[in-house]
Motif scaffolding. Sequence first.
Motif, PDB file in Angstrom:
ATOM      1  N   GLU A 105      22.555  39.614  70.531  1.00 47.99           N
ATOM      2  CA  GLU A 105      23.662  40.539  70.743  1.00 47.99           C
ATOM      3  C   GLU A 105      24.485  40.027  71.911  1.00 47.99           C
ATOM      4  OE1 GLU A 105      24.383  45.192  72.098  1.00 47.99           O
ATOM      5  OE2 GLU A 105      22.460  44.591  71.220  1.00 47.99           O
ATOM      6  N   ILE A 106      25.789  39.919  71.729  1.00 46.63           N
ATOM      7  CA  ILE A 106      26.659  39.322  72.735  1.00 46.63           C
ATOM      8  C   ILE A 106      27.752  40.314  73.105  1.00 46.63           C
ATOM      9  CG2 ILE A 106      28.174  37.383  73.274  1.00 46.63           C
ATOM     10  CD1 ILE A 106      26.624  35.755  71.206  1.00 46.63           C
ATOM     11  N   CYS A 107      27.749  40.741  74.358  1.00 44.35           N
ATOM     12  CA  CYS A 107      28.663  41.772  74.831  1.00 44.35           C
ATOM     13  C   CYS A 107      29.984  41.164  75.286  1.00 44.35           C
ATOM     14  CB  CYS A 107      28.015  42.548  75.975  1.00 44.35           C
ATOM     15  SG  CYS A 107      29.073  43.816  76.689  1.00 44.35           S
ATOM     16  N   GLU A 108      31.074  41.818  74.910  1.00 42.91           N
ATOM     17  CA  GLU A 108      32.407  41.318  75.247  1.00 42.91           C
ATOM     18  C   GLU A 108      33.000  41.967  76.493  1.00 42.91           C
ATOM     19  OE1 GLU A 108      33.307  45.166  73.156  1.00 42.91           O
ATOM     20  OE2 GLU A 108      31.752  43.634  73.116  1.00 42.91           O
ATOM     21  N   SER A 109      32.238  42.803  77.206  1.00 39.73           N
ATOM     22  CA  SER A 109      32.802  43.691  78.214  1.00 39.73           C
ATOM     23  C   SER A 109      33.542  42.969  79.333  1.00 39.73           C
ATOM     24  CB  SER A 109      31.697  44.566  78.811  1.00 39.73           C
ATOM     25  OG  SER A 109      30.711  43.777  79.452  1.00 39.73           O
TER      26      SER A 109
ATOM     27  N   THR B 133      22.080  29.515  66.315  1.00 37.24           N
ATOM     28  CA  THR B 133      22.343  30.836  66.878  1.00 37.24           C
ATOM     29  C   THR B 133      23.228  31.685  65.978  1.00 37.24           C
ATOM     30  OG1 THR B 133      22.139  29.959  69.113  1.00 37.24           O
ATOM     31  CG2 THR B 133      23.295  32.065  68.865  1.00 37.24           C
ATOM     32  N   ILE B 134      22.773  32.913  65.750  1.00 32.39           N
ATOM     33  CA  ILE B 134      23.587  33.943  65.112  1.00 32.39           C
ATOM     34  C   ILE B 134      23.960  34.924  66.217  1.00 32.39           C
ATOM     35  CG2 ILE B 134      23.741  35.718  63.327  1.00 32.39           C
ATOM     36  CD1 ILE B 134      20.941  33.190  63.112  1.00 32.39           C
ATOM     37  N   GLY B 135      25.245  34.940  66.606  1.00 31.15           N
ATOM     38  CA  GLY B 135      25.705  35.788  67.695  1.00 31.15           C
ATOM     39  C   GLY B 135      26.487  36.976  67.159  1.00 31.15           C
ATOM     40  N   ILE B 136      26.080  38.170  67.541  1.00 30.32           N
ATOM     41  CA  ILE B 136      26.693  39.390  67.024  1.00 30.32           C
ATOM     42  C   ILE B 136      27.524  40.031  68.125  1.00 30.32           C
ATOM     43  CG2 ILE B 136      26.291  41.692  66.049  1.00 30.32           C
ATOM     44  CD1 ILE B 136      23.656  38.924  65.764  1.00 30.32           C
ATOM     45  N   ALA B 137      28.821  40.167  67.876  1.00 28.83           N
ATOM     46  CA  ALA B 137      29.737  40.765  68.837  1.00 28.83           C
ATOM     47  C   ALA B 137      30.542  41.851  68.133  1.00 28.83           C
ATOM     48  CB  ALA B 137      30.665  39.715  69.436  1.00 28.83           C
TER      49      ALA B 137
ATOM     50  N   THR C 251      24.111  46.398  68.307  1.00 30.01           N
ATOM     51  CA  THR C 251      22.663  46.496  68.498  1.00 30.01           C
ATOM     52  C   THR C 251      21.945  46.661  67.164  1.00 30.01           C
ATOM     53  OG1 THR C 251      22.933  47.419  70.714  1.00 30.01           O
ATOM     54  CG2 THR C 251      20.835  47.833  69.607  1.00 30.01           C
ATOM     55  N   THR C 252      22.430  47.584  66.334  1.00 29.74           N
ATOM     56  CA  THR C 252      21.783  47.814  65.036  1.00 29.74           C
ATOM     57  C   THR C 252      21.889  46.589  64.146  1.00 29.74           C
ATOM     58  OG1 THR C 252      22.196  50.194  65.154  1.00 29.74           O
ATOM     59  CG2 THR C 252      21.797  49.267  62.974  1.00 29.74           C
ATOM     60  N   THR C 253      23.063  45.959  64.102  1.00 28.37           N
ATOM     61  CA  THR C 253      23.252  44.776  63.266  1.00 28.37           C
ATOM     62  C   THR C 253      22.356  43.628  63.731  1.00 28.37           C
ATOM     63  OG1 THR C 253      25.538  45.430  62.828  1.00 28.37           O
ATOM     64  CG2 THR C 253      24.943  43.147  62.360  1.00 28.37           C
ATOM     65  N   THR C 254      22.252  43.443  65.043  1.00 28.41           N
ATOM     66  CA  THR C 254      21.381  42.396  65.580  1.00 28.41           C
ATOM     67  C   THR C 254      19.930  42.653  65.187  1.00 28.41           C
ATOM     68  OG1 THR C 254      22.872  42.157  67.471  1.00 28.41           O
ATOM     69  CG2 THR C 254      20.696  41.148  67.663  1.00 28.41           C
ATOM     70  N   ALA C 255      19.495  43.912  65.324  1.00 25.47           N
ATOM     71  CA  ALA C 255      18.119  44.255  64.952  1.00 25.47           C
ATOM     72  C   ALA C 255      17.882  44.042  63.463  1.00 25.47           C
ATOM     73  CB  ALA C 255      17.825  45.700  65.344  1.00 25.47           C
ATOM     74  N   MET C 256      18.867  44.354  62.636  1.00 25.07           N
ATOM     75  CA  MET C 256      18.726  44.145  61.191  1.00 25.07           C
ATOM     76  C   MET C 256      18.597  42.665  60.858  1.00 25.07           C
ATOM     77  SD  MET C 256      21.378  46.843  59.432  1.00 25.07           S
ATOM     78  CE  MET C 256      20.882  48.539  59.081  1.00 25.07           C
ATOM     79  N   ILE C 257      19.449  41.821  61.459  1.00 23.25           N
ATOM     80  CA  ILE C 257      19.384  40.384  61.172  1.00 23.25           C
ATOM     81  C   ILE C 257      18.058  39.802  61.649  1.00 23.25           C
ATOM     82  CG2 ILE C 257      20.410  38.137  61.693  1.00 23.25           C
ATOM     83  CD1 ILE C 257      23.123  39.577  61.896  1.00 23.25           C
ATOM     84  N   ALA C 258      17.617  40.196  62.838  1.00 25.29           N
ATOM     85  CA  ALA C 258      16.323  39.713  63.330  1.00 25.29           C
ATOM     86  C   ALA C 258      15.191  40.157  62.410  1.00 25.29           C
ATOM     87  CB  ALA C 258      16.083  40.221  64.751  1.00 25.29           C
ATOM     88  N   THR C 259      15.281  41.377  61.893  1.00 31.83           N
ATOM     89  CA  THR C 259      14.262  41.881  60.964  1.00 31.83           C
ATOM     90  C   THR C 259      14.238  41.044  59.687  1.00 31.83           C
ATOM     91  OG1 THR C 259      14.396  44.136  61.816  1.00 31.83           O
ATOM     92  CG2 THR C 259      13.565  43.866  59.566  1.00 31.83           C
TER      93      THR C 259
END
Length: 446
Positions: free
Chosen positions: A143-147, A90-94, A100-108
């Motif tokens: 994408e992992i939300c910290e809210s 897992t690559i988790g982006i927080a 969102t953009t970074t997650t989409a870039m890594i998935a691409t």
Amino acid sequence: MSGLAKVYSELGWRVTGCNIEENRRTQQLRALGIPIAIGHERAHLQHATHLIVSSAIPSDNVELLEAQRLGLPILHRLDLLNELTKHRYTIGIAGTHGKTTTTAMIATLLERAWLDPTFVIGAASPTLGTHARLGLGRYLVAEICESDGRFVQIRPNIAVITNIGRDHLNFYGSEAALFESFTRFARQSELCIACADDPGARRAIIERIPTALTYSIERPADLVAHDIAFSQFHTTFEISWHGRRTGRVELLHTPGIHNVYNALAAMLAGHTLGLDFDEMAAHLRDFQLPERRFQVLVNNGITIIDDYAHLPEQIQRNLQAIRQSWHPPRIIALFQPHRFTRTYYLGQEFSTAFDLADRVILTDIYPAFERPIPGVGIGLIIEALKRRHRDVTYVPRGEDFAPRVQKLLRPGDFVIGFGAGDLGTELSRLAQVWNAQKGEGHGKAL
């Protein structure tokens, strides 16, 4: 929630759902064969074995109460995401923004490298064709939300921290508690990647985790971007790995310094997985931003952009991108504040966010799932802005919102709407009103 519904349906689960309103995402899920109801009713749980909720669901929700009465297992959405991480690398982006953009870039990058990743992103990616997909490869990009603090339950193999700013203080109570949660999230990973230029990331990650990999534009780091040039949507820059130049990156559809940072984070994550810098640059060349990330609605006499930015720094960076790349005669910024709690904690900070705009048009706060807070309203931001900005206008939401805003515009204006709520609907109506006027030949009279 919709991304997880899609992935678990592809895993073979029988998934149903409901939402308080009809929208594009509910329609997309139905098209995939997932029944979606509008509104909440006890009858929706008639054949359910589990109830999955997000933090937006209040404790008195009728379906939540019914699930408790029936004794059904009640899981949070991050519980489902966590289950996916147990079976995939897992690559988790927080981070506060850019997730969102970074997650989409890594998935691409992983998809273009034929690694067929599973991914769950907070918005649809035109490049990937969707916002979530079950892949056959070993990787999960999420994408992992910290809210609500629950992100510390996730233990990614690689944690990517885009930045850490003042947000969700209604939950954390203090910056120290917020930073501590990010530190814990990063320490639970095998490898952490963080932005050396971001003060929050330095404080919570880099200073506490010596093994973290770093990227930057202004400071020494493992991966550095330099010689950056902007021309409208076109961005170019050079990259250096450990002080040695490794190539040139050209982004054809990705404006702004903040997207240089996002690209650096994505490429550093890809590099740790064995991807080549030149090949990654080629894959990112045609990358398109996810929906509501600098999304063009009109480019016909004026420009109208819909953007999800709702925090002061996000707004500043988008306005900076417009000044650097377009040089329009006027920038008109529309802003829909998001949540009463965010307005309470950050209301004064918005006073400097719009310094690069020529005119600011504000509308009512989008409450999301929150109840009003006494004394907290749009007036807080209006007053803060008027102390340093000469042209601030309030236009209330309503049927005449788009026509009223349209009358304030001139040919050549660059209009950008900011907000994580439903401002995009009003911007679409504004685009229709403007195009109708242009079609009738009245554009010059504005």
